[in-house]
Motif scaffolding. Structure first.
Motif, PDB file in Angstrom:
ATOM      1  N   ASN A  63      88.287  19.354  -1.816  1.00 42.65           N
ATOM      2  CA  ASN A  63      88.356  19.043  -0.317  1.00 42.65           C
ATOM      3  C   ASN A  63      87.586  17.950  -0.203  1.00 42.65           C
ATOM      4  OD1 ASN A  63      89.571  21.674   0.469  1.00 42.65           O
ATOM      5  ND2 ASN A  63      87.906  22.888   0.250  1.00 42.65           N
ATOM      6  N   ASN A  64      86.556  17.651  -0.959  1.00 40.47           N
ATOM      7  CA  ASN A  64      85.819  16.384  -0.788  1.00 40.47           C
ATOM      8  C   ASN A  64      86.711  15.359  -1.360  1.00 40.47           C
ATOM      9  OD1 ASN A  64      83.412  17.752  -0.478  1.00 40.47           O
ATOM     10  ND2 ASN A  64      82.410  17.534  -2.644  1.00 40.47           N
ATOM     11  N   ARG A  65      87.654  15.068  -1.932  1.00 36.87           N
ATOM     12  CA  ARG A  65      88.531  14.307  -2.229  1.00 36.87           C
ATOM     13  C   ARG A  65      89.383  13.894  -0.961  1.00 36.87           C
ATOM     14  NH1 ARG A  65      93.020  14.897  -5.688  1.00 36.87           N
ATOM     15  NH2 ARG A  65      94.415  15.033  -3.762  1.00 36.87           N
ATOM     16  N   LEU A  66      90.112  15.090  -0.520  1.00 38.85           N
ATOM     17  CA  LEU A  66      90.887  15.016   0.737  1.00 38.85           C
ATOM     18  C   LEU A  66      90.152  14.640   1.927  1.00 38.85           C
ATOM     19  CD1 LEU A  66      92.922  18.240   0.196  1.00 38.85           C
ATOM     20  CD2 LEU A  66      93.622  15.937  -0.140  1.00 38.85           C
ATOM     21  N   GLU A  67      88.931  14.917   2.157  1.00 43.83           N
ATOM     22  CA  GLU A  67      87.827  14.442   3.283  1.00 43.83           C
ATOM     23  C   GLU A  67      87.682  13.026   2.934  1.00 43.83           C
ATOM     24  OE1 GLU A  67      85.948  14.452   6.626  1.00 43.83           O
ATOM     25  OE2 GLU A  67      87.199  16.001   6.067  1.00 43.83           O
ATOM     26  N   ALA A  68      87.307  12.596   1.990  1.00 42.41           N
ATOM     27  CA  ALA A  68      87.138  10.924   1.546  1.00 42.41           C
ATOM     28  C   ALA A  68      88.470  10.406   1.789  1.00 42.41           C
ATOM     29  CB  ALA A  68      86.574  10.983   0.068  1.00 42.41           C
ATOM     30  N   GLU A  69      89.722  10.873   1.524  1.00 41.86           N
ATOM     31  CA  GLU A  69      90.919  10.118   1.887  1.00 41.86           C
ATOM     32  C   GLU A  69      91.131  10.113   3.147  1.00 41.86           C
ATOM     33  OE1 GLU A  69      93.700  12.326  -0.619  1.00 41.86           O
ATOM     34  OE2 GLU A  69      93.297  11.354  -2.292  1.00 41.86           O
ATOM     35  N   ARG A  70      90.789  10.956   4.003  1.00 43.08           N
ATOM     36  CA  ARG A  70      91.088  11.077   5.347  1.00 43.08           C
ATOM     37  C   ARG A  70      90.165  10.325   5.961  1.00 43.08           C
ATOM     38  NH1 ARG A  70      88.655  12.751   9.801  1.00 43.08           N
ATOM     39  NH2 ARG A  70      86.976  13.793   8.839  1.00 43.08           N
ATOM     40  N   ILE A  71      88.978  10.109   5.662  1.00 43.04           N
ATOM     41  CA  ILE A  71      87.795   9.327   6.172  1.00 43.04           C
ATOM     42  C   ILE A  71      88.309   7.808   6.103  1.00 43.04           C
ATOM     43  CG2 ILE A  71      85.503   8.301   5.972  1.00 43.04           C
ATOM     44  CD1 ILE A  71      84.575  11.353   5.803  1.00 43.04           C
ATOM     45  N   ALA A  72      88.753   7.481   4.627  1.00 50.45           N
ATOM     46  CA  ALA A  72      89.166   6.249   4.428  1.00 50.45           C
ATOM     47  C   ALA A  72      90.483   5.608   5.175  1.00 50.45           C
ATOM     48  CB  ALA A  72      89.682   6.213   2.996  1.00 50.45           C
ATOM     49  N   GLU A  74      91.463   6.960   8.398  1.00 52.38           N
ATOM     50  CA  GLU A  74      90.724   6.653   9.503  1.00 52.38           C
ATOM     51  C   GLU A  74      90.155   5.146   9.576  1.00 52.38           C
ATOM     52  OE1 GLU A  74      87.945   9.997  10.388  1.00 52.38           O
ATOM     53  OE2 GLU A  74      89.532  11.071  11.064  1.00 52.38           O
ATOM     54  N   LYS A  75      89.141   4.849   8.652  1.00 53.48           N
ATOM     55  CA  LYS A  75      88.695   3.380   8.573  1.00 53.48           C
ATOM     56  C   LYS A  75      89.673   2.347   8.676  1.00 53.48           C
ATOM     57  CE  LYS A  75      84.266   4.656   6.852  1.00 53.48           C
ATOM     58  NZ  LYS A  75      83.109   4.548   5.709  1.00 53.48           N
ATOM     59  N   LYS A  76      90.795   2.649   7.553  1.00 50.54           N
ATOM     60  CA  LYS A  76      91.898   1.593   7.517  1.00 50.54           C
ATOM     61  C   LYS A  76      92.471   1.393   8.855  1.00 50.54           C
ATOM     62  CE  LYS A  76      95.637   0.759   4.369  1.00 50.54           C
ATOM     63  NZ  LYS A  76      96.560   1.154   3.177  1.00 50.54           N
ATOM     64  N   GLU A  77      92.782   2.630   9.703  1.00 47.94           N
ATOM     65  CA  GLU A  77      93.210   2.647  10.921  1.00 47.94           C
ATOM     66  C   GLU A  77      92.731   1.896  11.942  1.00 47.94           C
ATOM     67  OE1 GLU A  77      94.640   6.446  12.356  1.00 47.94           O
ATOM     68  OE2 GLU A  77      95.862   6.828  10.454  1.00 47.94           O
ATOM     69  N   LYS A  78      91.461   1.880  11.894  1.00 55.58           N
ATOM     70  CA  LYS A  78      90.319   1.418  12.791  1.00 55.58           C
ATOM     71  C   LYS A  78      90.354  -0.168  12.391  1.00 55.58           C
ATOM     72  CE  LYS A  78      85.649   1.316  14.420  1.00 55.58           C
ATOM     73  NZ  LYS A  78      84.189   1.964  14.425  1.00 55.58           N
ATOM     74  N   LEU A  79      90.309  -0.541  11.144  1.00 54.03           N
ATOM     75  CA  LEU A  79      90.411  -2.141  10.724  1.00 54.03           C
ATOM     76  C   LEU A  79      91.569  -2.626  11.137  1.00 54.03           C
ATOM     77  CD1 LEU A  79      88.692  -1.719   7.137  1.00 54.03           C
ATOM     78  CD2 LEU A  79      87.714  -2.794   9.229  1.00 54.03           C
ATOM     79  N   ASN A  80      92.705  -2.096  10.907  1.00 54.76           N
ATOM     80  CA  ASN A  80      94.063  -2.446  11.486  1.00 54.76           C
ATOM     81  C   ASN A  80      94.053  -2.863  12.695  1.00 54.76           C
ATOM     82  OD1 ASN A  80      95.292  -2.404   8.772  1.00 54.76           O
ATOM     83  ND2 ASN A  80      96.198  -0.350   9.205  1.00 54.76           N
ATOM     84  N   LYS A  81      93.420  -1.906  13.721  1.00 53.18           N
ATOM     85  CA  LYS A  81      93.449  -2.016  15.239  1.00 53.18           C
ATOM     86  C   LYS A  81      92.586  -3.395  15.614  1.00 53.18           C
ATOM     87  CE  LYS A  81      94.195   2.535  16.651  1.00 53.18           C
ATOM     88  NZ  LYS A  81      93.590   3.997  17.113  1.00 53.18           N
ATOM     89  N   GLU A  82      91.621  -3.328  14.825  1.00 52.10           N
ATOM     90  CA  GLU A  82      90.656  -4.466  15.103  1.00 52.10           C
ATOM     91  C   GLU A  82      91.400  -5.633  14.476  1.00 52.10           C
ATOM     92  OE1 GLU A  82      86.878  -3.884  13.260  1.00 52.10           O
ATOM     93  OE2 GLU A  82      86.528  -1.929  14.253  1.00 52.10           O
ATOM     94  N   GLN A  83      92.046  -5.836  13.381  1.00 54.19           N
ATOM     95  CA  GLN A  83      92.897  -7.006  12.887  1.00 54.19           C
ATOM     96  C   GLN A  83      93.892  -7.313  13.968  1.00 54.19           C
ATOM     97  OE1 GLN A  83      94.483  -6.526   9.109  1.00 54.19           O
ATOM     98  NE2 GLN A  83      95.375  -8.641   9.149  1.00 54.19           N
TER      99      GLN A  83
END
Length: 174
Positions: A63-72, A74-83
């Motif tokens: 669960n920790n790994r899946l949550e970390a992947e989900r957060i990563a 989300e951050k990636k999507e946010k960075l893509n939008k900013e880019q």
């Protein structure tokens, strides 16, 4: 840019297709596969051999790994939008730059045309002045017939019309 939009969808698809069998690496280095609530180690079902605490630890790690992947993700999507926003801003700035360069080029052309018109006007005035001086010298010496004087007056009229045209062109360029 399309790849950055497609990549998250593909990753989610892969995660969903693999959700029936997740791999978990524990701190001691043991690798477990979790499939439909069963635990496997090296391809063998070890569900019955694990204590409830070990099962809970494996599930927590998963669960920790899946949550970390989900957060990563989300951050990636946010960075893509900013880019994307930054790229659009750069495109706008480049278009403004091009417009400014075109504007500057037009101004330089207009300035050059104005300078050419001014030079033409000055040359025409100088030419008229020289012709008038020549006319006056010939007239003082008495070397002009009435027919010659008519020719000179027509020349002067033509030159004055030319000067008026250059004046109009020069004024229109302001």
């Amino acid at each position: 840019m399309k790849i950055t939009k497609i990549l998250p969808v593909v990753l989610i698809g892969i995660l969903l297709s693999c959700s029936s069998g997740e791999r978990v690496i524990m701190q001691d280095g043991t690798v477990y596969s979790v499939k439909s609530g069963s635990f496997y180690n090296k391809g063998k079902d070890v569900t019955e051999q694990l204590s409830s605490k070990e099962k809970q630890d494996i599930n927590t790690a998963l669960n920790n790994r899946l949550e970390a992947e989900r957060i990563a993700e989300e951050k990636k999507e946010k960075l893509n939008k900013e880019q994307d926003k930054i790229e659009k801003s750069i495109e706008k700035a480049e278009k403004k730059q091009e417009a400014l360069e075109e504007s500057q080029e037009k101004l330089e052309e207009k300035l050059e045309a104005k300078e050419d018109a001014r030079e033409d006007l000055l040359k025409a005035k100088e030419k008229l002045q020289n012709k008038k001086e020549k006319y006056n010298k010939l007239k003082e010496k008495g070397k002009l017939s009435p027919l010659d004087e008519e020719k000179w007056k027509k020349r002067f009229e033509g030159m004055e019309e030319e000067i008026n045209e250059y004046n109009t062109i020069f004024k229109n360029l302001k």
